[in-house]
Design a protein around this motif. Structure first.
Motif, short mmCIF file in Angstrom:
data_model
loop_
_atom_site.label_atom_id
_atom_site.label_comp_id
_atom_site.label_asym_id
_atom_site.label_seq_id
_atom_site.Cartn_x
_atom_site.Cartn_y
_atom_site.Cartn_z
N VAL A 36 25.36 15.12 62.62
CA VAL A 36 25.57 16.44 63.21
C VAL A 36 26.17 16.29 64.62
CG1 VAL A 36 24.47 18.63 63.82
CG2 VAL A 36 23.60 17.27 61.89
N VAL A 37 27.24 17.09 64.87
CA VAL A 37 28.00 17.02 66.12
C VAL A 37 28.10 18.44 66.70
CG1 VAL A 37 30.21 16.34 67.14
CG2 VAL A 37 29.38 15.16 65.08
N ALA A 38 27.89 18.58 67.99
CA ALA A 38 28.00 19.90 68.64
C ALA A 38 29.46 20.17 69.03
CB ALA A 38 27.11 19.94 69.86
N PHE A 39 29.84 21.47 68.99
CA PHE A 39 31.14 21.86 69.53
C PHE A 39 30.98 23.15 70.34
CE2 PHE A 39 31.20 24.16 65.46
CZ PHE A 39 31.75 25.39 65.81
N ASP A 40 31.99 23.42 71.18
CA ASP A 40 31.90 24.59 72.07
C ASP A 40 32.75 25.77 71.64
OD1 ASP A 40 30.02 23.66 74.11
OD2 ASP A 40 31.54 22.12 74.49
N ASP A 41 33.97 25.51 71.08
CA ASP A 41 34.81 26.64 70.72
C ASP A 41 35.61 26.32 69.45
OD1 ASP A 41 37.14 25.13 71.48
OD2 ASP A 41 36.84 25.75 73.55
N GLU A 42 36.24 27.36 68.94
CA GLU A 42 36.96 27.27 67.67
C GLU A 42 38.05 26.21 67.69
OE1 GLU A 42 39.93 30.28 65.43
OE2 GLU A 42 37.98 31.17 65.94
N ASN B 115 32.49 36.21 60.62
CA ASN B 115 33.68 36.86 61.16
C ASN B 115 34.86 36.61 60.23
OD1 ASN B 115 36.19 37.08 62.67
ND2 ASN B 115 34.92 37.34 64.51
N LEU B 116 35.34 37.67 59.59
CA LEU B 116 36.42 37.52 58.59
C LEU B 116 37.69 36.95 59.22
CD1 LEU B 116 37.52 37.95 55.74
CD2 LEU B 116 38.09 40.30 56.40
N SER B 117 38.06 37.44 60.40
CA SER B 117 39.28 36.94 61.05
C SER B 117 39.17 35.45 61.33
CB SER B 117 39.52 37.69 62.38
OG SER B 117 39.69 39.07 62.13
N ILE C 220 34.27 29.02 52.14
CA ILE C 220 33.85 29.92 53.22
C ILE C 220 32.48 30.48 52.85
CG2 ILE C 220 34.40 32.00 54.53
CD1 ILE C 220 37.36 31.52 53.84
N ASN C 221 31.46 30.06 53.57
CA ASN C 221 30.07 30.42 53.24
C ASN C 221 29.78 30.09 51.77
OD1 ASN C 221 29.77 31.54 55.86
ND2 ASN C 221 30.64 33.48 55.14
N ASP C 222 30.42 29.04 51.27
CA ASP C 222 30.37 28.69 49.84
C ASP C 222 30.31 27.18 49.71
OD1 ASP C 222 30.66 28.53 47.08
OD2 ASP C 222 32.83 28.84 47.13
N ILE C 223 29.28 26.69 49.05
CA ILE C 223 29.14 25.23 48.92
C ILE C 223 29.61 24.72 47.56
CG2 ILE C 223 27.28 25.00 50.59
CD1 ILE C 223 25.37 24.90 48.07
N ASN C 224 30.12 25.60 46.71
CA ASN C 224 30.56 25.15 45.40
C ASN C 224 31.93 25.73 45.05
OD1 ASN C 224 30.56 23.91 42.89
ND2 ASN C 224 29.38 25.53 41.91
N PRO C 225 32.97 25.36 45.82
CA PRO C 225 34.30 25.92 45.56
C PRO C 225 35.03 25.17 44.44
CG PRO C 225 34.38 24.53 47.49
CD PRO C 225 32.96 24.48 46.99
#
Length: 487
Positions: free
Chosen positions: A399-405, A427-429, A445-450
């Motif tokens: 696990v790694v932390a990040f600050d922005d997109e 957030n859809l955008s 996207i919010n999906d673990i079985n694509p």
């Protein structure tokens, strides 16, 4: 012969519609990774067996490619029905031979059967086209035709579904096949071929060569001019080698190789939902899946809440034989995998990572015969650590932390791999922005079985070439012929 009857014998080579031992008579033991016990023996095929299989496939090609799409579809539908009828036996065999929990094995058999059904339908959707010509009294049309004999090489981690994902579209297209399965899981392959045999696939159309030494058999398949297509699922290193060898005879190649999936959790995500999703997909098949997340990037303000749920869930996971009802973590496939887990954790800790749970081999008395590694969560992971860039293929979540997109996207794309990626956000955008920026072939996207038999599966960069599943899957086995007609 039933699906079970030859499992204990070494007649696991299937050529021209007949089961037989290796031409040399050699055999090798098949082991249960949960306890090291012998499940049976498999025929140890060699170059001679591989050549016989290619000859059988080449001889059968003219008649099989000349059948109607409806005849081929009927064969695949029968195989689909039989696989579902035998689902429980196939799942139990898979758990014994590969180690995954029985529930996961049952899911895989259903997924494998889906490919047979889907490509039975796709066989009837192989369309050509007419093309306007600039000349009067002239017409163009295109035909889609099978590429020829296919060499298929499949992995041990999904020992049944990876076979049907290749064989079903190949047969639907009108190709014939020689399969070399992973040496760890030959019995699953034999059971699938028994299904195909019992479904009435004609002699020579599908051929199976089991072997403990894949090199010489693979070389025969790659050097043969009769083999016009290679389809391989496995490691990137092996895929590169096979691709180079296939180039000598200019074969069509599709490769589904390693992954290094990023799992991005943004600050607006539900930490409980994201941590639950990560726990399910990271430890799927004990982390031994190419779409398992390899790097978990969590926005800093959500980190504590996310880790609380994740560690709680991971600590509760029970390791053991996949036949035991409550087990969610099966064994690693072999000692080499165990050594890699131990090395990656040791290296990470030496460079400052912290082990929140797990981090070591499990040595309880009931687990001692097998390759069990505790499900592990690491924090403080940095690019200086092996695990940051190496595919793990095991039950370790760094696990790694990040600050922005922007930072999250840059870290996610900082890999030579490009198979799967995951994004958790409300957030859809942002979901669409990040998905478009990620250089991966699959994004959940919010999906673990694509994944689905109806959807194209495959990667970019060092994760492979081509797609399996969906309408694109059958394209890999078809050539386009242009016909010009003067009236």
């Amino acid at each position: 012969m039933t699906g079970e009857s030859h499992h204990q014998s070494a007649a696991t080579i299937y050529i021209d519609g007949r089961w037989r031992p290796a031409e040399s008579g050699a055999e090798f033991d098949v082991l249960n990774p949960a306890d090291g016990s012998a499940l049976g023996t498999a025929a140890d095929g060699s170059e001679a067996d591989a050549r016989a299989a290619v000859d059988a496939a080449a001889a059968a090609f003219a008649s099989w490619s000349g059948t109607t799409a409806y005849e081929r579809a009927t064969c695949l539908e029968r195989a689909h029905t039989l696989m579902l009828e035998r689902a429980e036996d196939l799942a139990r065999l898979m758990t014994s031979e590969q180690g995954k929990p029985l529930k996961a094995a049952r899911n895989e058999v259903r997924y494998a059967a889906d490919f047979l059904s889907w490509y039975a339908e796709e066989a009837k959707r192989v369309y050509g086209a007419t093309i306007p010509s600039s000349r009067a009294g002239h017409r163009f049309l295109t035909m889609r035709q099978p590429v020829g004999v296919v060499a298929a090489i499949t992995p041990w981690n999904y020992p049944i579904s990876m076979i049907t994902r290749k064989v079903a579209p190949a047969l639907a297209a009108g190709c014939t096949v020689v399969l070399k399965p992973a040496e760890q899981t030959p019995l699953c392959a034999a059971a699938v071929f028994q299904v195909l045999h019992d479904a009435g696939v004609p002699a020579g159309v599908v051929n199976l060569v089991t072997t403990s030494d894949p090199g010489p058999v693979g070389d025969v398949l790659l050097d043969s001019e009769a083999v016009r297509k290679l389809t391989f699922t496995g490691s990137t290193d092996v895929g590169r080698t096979l691709n180079a060898k296939a180039a000598r005879t200019v074969k069509r190649v599709s490769l589904e190789l390693g992954g290094h999936a990023p799992f991005l959790v943004f600050g607006d995500a539900d930490p409980r939902h994201a941590a639950k999703g990560l726990g399910l997909v990271k430890f799927l098949n004990t982390g031994q899946a190419c779409i398992c997340p390899n790097r978990v990037f969590v926005q800093r303000e959500l980190m504590d809440d996310f880790l609380d749920v994740l560690v709680q869930r991971v600590t509760a996971m029970k390791a053991g034989s996949g036949m035991d009802k409550d087990v969610s973590i099966g064994p690693l496939i072999d000692e080499a995998s165990m050594a890699k887990m131990q090395r990656q954790v040791k290296n990470a800790v030496e460079h400052g990572a912290k082990v929140l749970t797990g981090g070591e081999r499990l040595t309880d008395p009931q687990l001692q015969g097998g390759q069990f590694f505790a499900p592990t969560v690491l924090t403080g992971v940095t690019p200086q650590m092996d695990i940051y860039y190496e595919e793990t293929f095991g039950p370790i979540a760094p696990v790694v932390a990040f600050d922005d997109e922007e930072e999250a996207i840059a870290m996610a794309n900082d890999t030579t791999y490009g198979l799967a990626a995951y994004v958790y956000t409300q957030n859809l955008s942002r979901a669409l922005r990040v998905t478009e920026a990620l250089r991966f072939g699959i994004v959940g996207i919010n999906d673990i079985n694509p994944t689905s038999a109806a959807a194209p599966f495959g990667g970019t960069k060092h994760s492979g070439l081509g797609r399996e599943g969906g309408p694109q899957g059958i394209d890999e086995y078809l050539d386009t012929k242009l016909v010009g007609i003067s009236l």
